[in-house]
Design an enzyme around this catalytic site. Structure first.
Site, PDB file in Angstrom:
ATOM      1  N   HIS A   1      23.320  48.211 -11.013  1.00 51.00           N
ATOM      2  CA  HIS A   1      22.321  47.155 -10.861  1.00 51.00           C
ATOM      3  C   HIS A   1      21.653  46.851 -12.199  1.00 51.00           C
ATOM      4  O   HIS A   1      21.216  47.743 -12.904  1.00 51.00           O
ATOM      5  CB  HIS A   1      21.268  47.608  -9.847  1.00 51.00           C
ATOM      6  CG  HIS A   1      20.335  46.525  -9.414  1.00 51.00           C
ATOM      7  ND1 HIS A   1      20.668  45.622  -8.427  1.00 51.00           N
ATOM      8  CD2 HIS A   1      19.086  46.192  -9.817  1.00 51.00           C
ATOM      9  CE1 HIS A   1      19.663  44.795  -8.243  1.00 51.00           C
ATOM     10  NE2 HIS A   1      18.685  45.104  -9.082  1.00 51.00           N
TER      11      HIS A   1
ATOM     12  N   ASP B   1      26.161  49.733  -7.128  1.00 52.21           N
ATOM     13  CA  ASP B   1      24.768  49.306  -7.098  1.00 52.21           C
ATOM     14  C   ASP B   1      24.013  50.094  -6.035  1.00 52.21           C
ATOM     15  O   ASP B   1      24.290  49.969  -4.839  1.00 52.21           O
ATOM     16  CB  ASP B   1      24.701  47.808  -6.798  1.00 52.21           C
ATOM     17  CG  ASP B   1      23.336  47.209  -7.038  1.00 52.21           C
ATOM     18  OD1 ASP B   1      22.338  47.933  -6.915  1.00 52.21           O
ATOM     19  OD2 ASP B   1      23.262  46.004  -7.342  1.00 52.21           O
TER      20      ASP B   1
ATOM     21  N   CYS C   1      18.157  40.058  -9.850  1.00 47.56           N
ATOM     22  CA  CYS C   1      17.492  41.003  -8.954  1.00 47.56           C
ATOM     23  C   CYS C   1      16.568  40.218  -8.010  1.00 47.56           C
ATOM     24  O   CYS C   1      17.056  39.465  -7.182  1.00 47.56           O
ATOM     25  CB  CYS C   1      16.750  42.057  -9.774  1.00 47.56           C
ATOM     26  SG  CYS C   1      15.963  43.360  -8.806  1.00 47.56           S
TER      27      CYS C   1
END
Length: 245
Positions: free
Chosen positions: A212, A179, A132
């Site tokens: 994600h 995502d 991330c």
């Protein structure tokens, strides 16, 4: 990381109840979690946190996994003592929180960690893995640091710079096909531009249906349908490092 039009809707996912096998050390102005392999190694991986910070058990679990595969793994506090994001925080305040925590503003911390790895750990081959926020940071390191021999950027893209594609080290980009944070059009643009401009080896891999955070924030033992993707992504990560380190 957040896209340009809305705050980062990062669900913390399955927080592991995990203590870690390593130790915490002080490196100049920052703290770091360090775990060493069972046998002496001159290969080290900088593990870069997500927005939930360097102490997130999930990230330490990934560092320990790397150590079990023969690498010195170090997870520094790239926020340098500033508070990480918390699941209970107000997402409308995210951009304000993010302002002094840009993943492209970490050179001081990276330089300190590289010095520590070389002088204290005997590292001669250094790579980077990030998730991330840390995925964007790993992308940045691949653009800026020839000392980084290989990188794996997991659901992260540098966006606030123009020169995003002339990588200095081989980099694997792992993305989730579903995502909400990084739309596939951004992934497709990244891949097309890398094909046009990048002169080192790279790979962009998308895992269809995944969301994600799936590589480090989903527990395979309680997500059986996701388990094959989680394991494949982690295997890809290790294979990439093994190839170039």
């Amino acid at each position: 990381m957040a896209n340009e039009t809305k705050p980062c809707p990062c669900d913390i996912g399955d927080r592991l109840e995990y203590g870690g096998l390593g130790r915490e050390v002080q490196i100049q102005h920052i703290k770091a979690y360090v775990v060493e392999p069972s046998k002496v190694s001159d290969k080290a991986i900088i593990v870069i946190q997500d927005i939930y910070g360097w102490q997130l058990p999930n990230t330490r679990y990934m560092a320990d996994m790397l150590a079990s595969n023969g690498y010195v793994a170090i997870c520094p506090d790239f926020f340098a003592g500033k508070e990480p994001w918390r699941p209970s925080d107000d997402w409308s305040k995210f951009q304000e929180w993010f302002e002094d925590k840009k993943p492209t503003n970490i050179n001081k911390e990276v330089d300190a960690v590289l010095k520590y790895l070389k002088e204290q750990c005997g590292a001669k081959h250094i790579g980077s893995v990030g998730f991330c926020w840390g995925g964007a940071a790993t992308h940045y390191l691949a653009l800026q640091y020839p000392d980084i021999k290989a990188g794996v950027s997991v659901y992260g893209i540098v966006r606030e710079k123009e020169d995003l594609y002339e990588l200095k080290s081989p980099t694997l980009f792992i993305f989730a096909g579903n995502d909400a944070v990084i739309p596939l059009d951004q992934v497709n643009t990244l891949e097309a531009k890398l094909k046009e401009k990048c002169t080192v080896d790279y790979q962009v891999k998308i895992f269809p249906g995944q969301t994600h955070g799936f590589v480090h924030r989903k527990r395979e033992d309680i997500n059986p349908t996701d388990k094959p993707s989680i394991q494949e992504a982690r295997t890809d990560l290790l294979n990439w490092l093994n190839k170039y380190m």
